[in-house]
Design a protein around this motif. Structure first.
Motif, PDB file in Angstrom:
ATOM      1  N   VAL A  61       0.825  -1.212   0.000  1.00  0.00           N
ATOM      2  CA  VAL A  61       0.000   0.000   0.000  1.00  0.00           C
ATOM      3  C   VAL A  61       0.859   1.261   0.000  1.00  0.00           C
ATOM      4  CG1 VAL A  61      -1.941  -1.148   1.107  1.00  0.00           C
ATOM      5  CG2 VAL A  61      -0.257   0.026   2.528  1.00  0.00           C
ATOM      6  N   ALA A  62       2.107   1.157   0.472  1.00  0.00           N
ATOM      7  CA  ALA A  62       2.998   2.320   0.486  1.00  0.00           C
ATOM      8  C   ALA A  62       3.777   2.487  -0.804  1.00  0.00           C
ATOM      9  CB  ALA A  62       3.972   2.207   1.665  1.00  0.00           C
ATOM     10  N   ASP A  63       3.778   1.481  -1.659  1.00  0.00           N
ATOM     11  CA  ASP A  63       4.600   1.491  -2.870  1.00  0.00           C
ATOM     12  C   ASP A  63       4.071   2.523  -3.868  1.00  0.00           C
ATOM     13  OD1 ASP A  63       5.961   0.935  -5.261  1.00  0.00           O
ATOM     14  OD2 ASP A  63       6.106  -1.190  -4.772  1.00  0.00           O
ATOM     15  N   PRO A  64       4.888   3.490  -4.271  1.00  0.00           N
ATOM     16  CA  PRO A  64       4.425   4.507  -5.229  1.00  0.00           C
ATOM     17  C   PRO A  64       4.123   3.939  -6.609  1.00  0.00           C
ATOM     18  CG  PRO A  64       6.785   4.736  -4.815  1.00  0.00           C
ATOM     19  CD  PRO A  64       6.274   3.744  -3.820  1.00  0.00           C
ATOM     20  N   GLU A  65       4.627   2.720  -6.908  1.00  0.00           N
ATOM     21  CA  GLU A  65       4.341   2.105  -8.202  1.00  0.00           C
ATOM     22  C   GLU A  65       2.939   1.508  -8.263  1.00  0.00           C
ATOM     23  OE1 GLU A  65       6.309   2.154 -10.966  1.00  0.00           O
ATOM     24  OE2 GLU A  65       7.449   3.587  -9.739  1.00  0.00           O
ATOM     25  N   VAL A  66       2.299   1.332  -7.112  1.00  0.00           N
ATOM     26  CA  VAL A  66       0.939   0.784  -7.065  1.00  0.00           C
ATOM     27  C   VAL A  66      -0.053   1.935  -7.125  1.00  0.00           C
ATOM     28  CG1 VAL A  66      -0.742  -0.429  -5.618  1.00  0.00           C
ATOM     29  CG2 VAL A  66       1.602  -1.290  -5.805  1.00  0.00           C
ATOM     30  N   VAL A  68      -3.636   1.407  -7.634  1.00  0.00           N
ATOM     31  CA  VAL A  68      -4.905   1.005  -7.028  1.00  0.00           C
ATOM     32  C   VAL A  68      -4.705  -0.317  -6.307  1.00  0.00           C
ATOM     33  CG1 VAL A  68      -5.681  -0.160  -9.144  1.00  0.00           C
ATOM     34  CG2 VAL A  68      -7.379   0.556  -7.443  1.00  0.00           C
ATOM     35  N   VAL A  69      -5.317  -0.448  -5.130  1.00  0.00           N
ATOM     36  CA  VAL A  69      -5.211  -1.672  -4.341  1.00  0.00           C
ATOM     37  C   VAL A  69      -6.452  -2.520  -4.602  1.00  0.00           C
ATOM     38  CG1 VAL A  69      -5.121  -2.642  -2.014  1.00  0.00           C
ATOM     39  CG2 VAL A  69      -3.798  -0.579  -2.566  1.00  0.00           C
ATOM     40  N   LEU A  70      -6.222  -3.768  -5.004  1.00  0.00           N
ATOM     41  CA  LEU A  70      -7.292  -4.733  -5.232  1.00  0.00           C
ATOM     42  C   LEU A  70      -7.374  -5.618  -3.994  1.00  0.00           C
ATOM     43  CD1 LEU A  70      -9.379  -6.231  -6.960  1.00  0.00           C
ATOM     44  CD2 LEU A  70      -7.480  -7.464  -8.050  1.00  0.00           C
ATOM     45  N   ASN A  71      -8.454  -5.476  -3.224  1.00  0.00           N
ATOM     46  CA  ASN A  71      -8.587  -6.087  -1.911  1.00  0.00           C
ATOM     47  C   ASN A  71      -9.431  -7.357  -2.013  1.00  0.00           C
ATOM     48  OD1 ASN A  71      -8.916  -6.649   0.806  1.00  0.00           O
ATOM     49  ND2 ASN A  71     -10.007  -4.756   1.300  1.00  0.00           N
ATOM     50  N   LEU A  72      -8.760  -8.513  -2.070  1.00  0.00           N
ATOM     51  CA  LEU A  72      -9.437  -9.802  -2.202  1.00  0.00           C
ATOM     52  C   LEU A  72      -9.294 -10.641  -0.939  1.00  0.00           C
ATOM     53  CD1 LEU A  72      -8.466 -10.811  -5.871  1.00  0.00           C
ATOM     54  CD2 LEU A  72     -10.349  -9.360  -5.057  1.00  0.00           C
ATOM     55  N   THR A  73      -9.167  -9.984   0.198  1.00  0.00           N
ATOM     56  CA  THR A  73      -9.068 -10.693   1.463  1.00  0.00           C
ATOM     57  C   THR A  73     -10.445 -11.227   1.883  1.00  0.00           C
ATOM     58  OG1 THR A  73      -9.394  -8.602   2.639  1.00  0.00           O
ATOM     59  CG2 THR A  73      -7.122  -9.291   2.218  1.00  0.00           C
ATOM     60  N   ALA A  82      -8.609  -1.972   3.362  1.00  0.00           N
ATOM     61  CA  ALA A  82      -9.067  -0.801   2.619  1.00  0.00           C
ATOM     62  C   ALA A  82      -8.654   0.490   3.309  1.00  0.00           C
ATOM     63  CB  ALA A  82     -10.579  -0.848   2.436  1.00  0.00           C
ATOM     64  N   HIS A  83      -8.736   0.541   4.641  1.00  0.00           N
ATOM     65  CA  HIS A  83      -8.316   1.744   5.371  1.00  0.00           C
ATOM     66  C   HIS A  83      -6.824   1.993   5.182  1.00  0.00           C
ATOM     67  CE1 HIS A  83     -11.616   3.544   7.625  1.00  0.00           C
ATOM     68  NE2 HIS A  83     -12.101   2.338   7.846  1.00  0.00           N
ATOM     69  N   LYS A  84      -6.019   0.921   5.145  1.00  0.00           N
ATOM     70  CA  LYS A  84      -4.585   1.100   4.911  1.00  0.00           C
ATOM     71  C   LYS A  84      -4.334   1.721   3.533  1.00  0.00           C
ATOM     72  CE  LYS A  84      -2.670  -2.501   7.913  1.00  0.00           C
ATOM     73  NZ  LYS A  84      -1.799  -3.696   7.989  1.00  0.00           N
ATOM     74  N   ALA A  85      -5.074   1.254   2.534  1.00  0.00           N
ATOM     75  CA  ALA A  85      -4.912   1.807   1.194  1.00  0.00           C
ATOM     76  C   ALA A  85      -5.318   3.276   1.152  1.00  0.00           C
ATOM     77  CB  ALA A  85      -5.744   0.995   0.203  1.00  0.00           C
ATOM     78  N   VAL A  86      -6.444   3.593   1.761  1.00  0.00           N
ATOM     79  CA  VAL A  86      -6.924   4.972   1.779  1.00  0.00           C
ATOM     80  C   VAL A  86      -5.931   5.878   2.500  1.00  0.00           C
ATOM     81  CG1 VAL A  86      -8.707   6.465   2.771  1.00  0.00           C
ATOM     82  CG2 VAL A  86      -9.365   4.384   1.537  1.00  0.00           C
ATOM     83  N   ALA A  87      -5.411   5.414   3.637  1.00  0.00           N
ATOM     84  CA  ALA A  87      -4.449   6.208   4.395  1.00  0.00           C
ATOM     85  C   ALA A  87      -3.177   6.476   3.597  1.00  0.00           C
ATOM     86  CB  ALA A  87      -4.105   5.500   5.707  1.00  0.00           C
ATOM     87  N   ALA A  88      -2.857   5.568   2.669  1.00  0.00           N
ATOM     88  CA  ALA A  88      -1.685   5.742   1.809  1.00  0.00           C
ATOM     89  C   ALA A  88      -1.995   6.562   0.570  1.00  0.00           C
ATOM     90  CB  ALA A  88      -1.134   4.376   1.418  1.00  0.00           C
ATOM     91  N   GLY A 116      -9.515  12.138  -0.472  1.00  0.00           N
ATOM     92  CA  GLY A 116      -9.601  12.423  -1.906  1.00  0.00           C
ATOM     93  C   GLY A 116      -9.342  11.235  -2.791  1.00  0.00           C
ATOM     94  N   VAL A 117      -9.661  10.032  -2.292  1.00  0.00           N
ATOM     95  CA  VAL A 117      -9.497   8.811  -3.087  1.00  0.00           C
ATOM     96  C   VAL A 117     -10.851   8.127  -3.222  1.00  0.00           C
ATOM     97  CG1 VAL A 117      -7.097   8.506  -2.407  1.00  0.00           C
ATOM     98  CG2 VAL A 117      -8.900   7.409  -1.066  1.00  0.00           C
ATOM     99  N   ARG A 118     -10.912   7.117  -4.067  1.00  0.00           N
ATOM    100  CA  ARG A 118     -12.174   6.456  -4.360  1.00  0.00           C
ATOM    101  C   ARG A 118     -12.170   5.011  -3.870  1.00  0.00           C
ATOM    102  NH1 ARG A 118     -13.372   7.349 -10.626  1.00  0.00           N
ATOM    103  NH2 ARG A 118     -11.385   6.224 -10.748  1.00  0.00           N
ATOM    104  N   VAL A 119     -13.372   4.538  -3.548  1.00  0.00           N
ATOM    105  CA  VAL A 119     -13.575   3.151  -3.147  1.00  0.00           C
ATOM    106  C   VAL A 119     -14.537   2.508  -4.134  1.00  0.00           C
ATOM    107  CG1 VAL A 119     -14.476   1.606  -1.366  1.00  0.00           C
ATOM    108  CG2 VAL A 119     -13.189   3.660  -0.705  1.00  0.00           C
TER     109      VAL A 119
END
Length: 364
Positions: A61-66, A68-73, A82-88, A116-119
């Motif tokens: 989630v911290a990687d600048p090359e990523v 969008v995070v695809l959350n399949l947990t 999802a909160h970790k992704a949003v916080a990043a 300012g991100v989308r879910v």
């Protein structure tokens, strides 16, 4: 289309394979990284994707090359990841349900708005030719004014085939939370958002016996209702009857039907993207069902097309697989269960817009 969107995959379980097939097929997406509680599964996942890396969740989630995070947990972990992704500062697209509770979903959407991100969220099967052809028929007035729908999913239980079915019988599972998103998202797509629900539910068995795999013969406690039925009142005035069960052997009823004052539609299983849509109109000779030609939806399509639709939707336009739609569906399901417990009709507080239709997009 420009450079592809780099996807960071969290959760390399069974469903991940279907998403990866779509990511490979669509030029707008590229797998950049994968993470899993089992690092070996993450390494195996990236092996066939040149340039993709196996990382921890925090690294991903911290990687600048990523992008969008695809959350399949599993559902219980959806909110945390999802909160970790949003916080990043990352957009995040989740498997269904969005979270286990509407309270978690509200917190997530509020955090995303503040950052300012989308879910976005599955299911994306509604973007295929099955549901979208039926929607176009409704919008074109082929069945007149919609008045009712039925949505039915019955099975004796997933423990018969799943090696580790525990989460199906834990909070966040059950037939409604597991399969309801496919059916209710389809109903909202076809008939618009839901305002009120009336529900009833049961739990005939206290435990289930695993029928296959290394744990065959083990029992799993049942902590959720396994037969849920109810009526959804749509803002349009249409009434949908819903039956979701892990307790019924079989049925001859179609998975989805929509009825108007001048005709009826039979839809394919909303767990799939395509399939025939049948129509019968008032006054048709011999009361015969006819197959409608494909007229809308993505073709071909697979799990992950909703992710592509989500990331390629321009800023300021609500994605068809938006978090707000998923929140509304979750609110409908939670309200159904609460209604079943109270014996009273309940209003659905969460609101969403009816998603935009998908024009026929064949041979992408």
């Amino acid at each position: 289309m420009g450079e592809p969107v780099n996807v960071g995959l969290v959760g390399c379980g069974t469903i991940a394979g279907q998403y990866l097939e779509t990511i490979e097929r669509l030029p707008g997406l590229r797998l950049a990284a994968a993470a899993d509680l089992d690092p070996a599964r993450a390494r195996e996942t990236v092996r066939s994707h040149p340039g993709a890396r196996a990382l921890s969740v925090d690294e991903l989630v911290a990687d600048p090359e990523v992008h969008v995070v695809l959350n399949l947990t599993i559902p219980a972990a959806h909110a945390e990841v999802a909160h970790k992704a949003v916080a990043a500062g990352k957009d995040v697209y989740c498997e269904k349900p969005l979270t286990v509770t509407t309270a978690e979903a509200r917190e997530l959407l509020a955090a995303a708005d503040a950052a300012g991100v989308r879910v976005g969220c599955a299911p994306d099967t509604v973007l295929g030719t099955g549901t979208q052809t039926a929607r176009k028929a409704i919008d074109d007035g082929l069945i007149g004014r919609p008045v009712a729908a039925t949505a039915i999913m019955v099975t004796p239980g997933h423990e018969r085939w799943h090696h580790h079915p525990d989460f199906y019988y834990a909070p966040g599972g059950g037939p409604l939370m597991d399969m309801g998103p496919y059916y209710i998202t389809s109903l909202v797509t076809l008939l618009g958002p839901v305002t009120t629900v009336i529900g009833a539910a049961g739990r005939p068995r206290a435990e289930r016996t695993i029928g296959t795999g290394p744990r065959r013969g083990e029992t799993v406690p049942v902590n959720v209702d396994t037969h849920v039925t109810g009526v959804l009142v749509h803002d349009s005035g249409a009434l949908s009857t819903l039956v979701m069960s892990f307790d019924v052997v079989s049925t001859r009823c179609p998975e989805l039907e929509v009825h108007g004052d001048r005709g009826s539609l039979v839809l394919p299983d909303p767990n799939y993207f395509d399939g025939d849509v049948l129509i019968q109109n008032l006054g048709d000779e011999d009361d015969r069902w006819r197959t409608l030609p494909v007229s809308a939806g993505y073709e071909p399509a697979g799990r992950g097309d909703g992710l592509a639709d989500f990331v390629l939707t321009p800023p300021g336009v609500e994605p068809r697989t938006s978090g707000r739609l998923a929140y509304h569906v979750l609110d409908v399901m939670e309200s159904l269960l609460a209604s079943a417990g109270s014996g009273q009709a309940l209003n659905v507080a969460g609101r969403c817009e009816r998603p935009r239709p998908v024009t026929w997009d064949a041979g992408r």
